[in-house]
Write a protein that holds these residues in place. Sequence first.
Motif: not given
Length: 90
Positions: A42-46, A48-50, A52-59
């Motif tokens: 669960e911690r790893a998923l959280e 990774m989700t964070g 990915l969200t940051e990466e999508r915002a930067c791209v």
Amino acid sequence: MLDSELLKRITARRAELDELEEQLARQLTEVRAERDELAVAERALERMTGQLTEERACVAPVPGQVGGRAAMLIPHREPGQEEGSLPWDY
């Protein structure tokens, strides 16, 4: 004679309960280990989700130039985006 028979039954029942206790202790250990693994997942998923969200915002796409003006020919894809948001000639 009666006391001897009762003592045997008590001893047999105690042995059954001891065996059951060992089984339950093993099961409890397995359950706790699996819960720990789920917490890690669960911690790893959280995390990774964070990320990915940051990466999508930067791209986010940078508008291009069309006729000397900034224009976005094809909108950036986002979750839940419908086909109607694409240009008519796409």
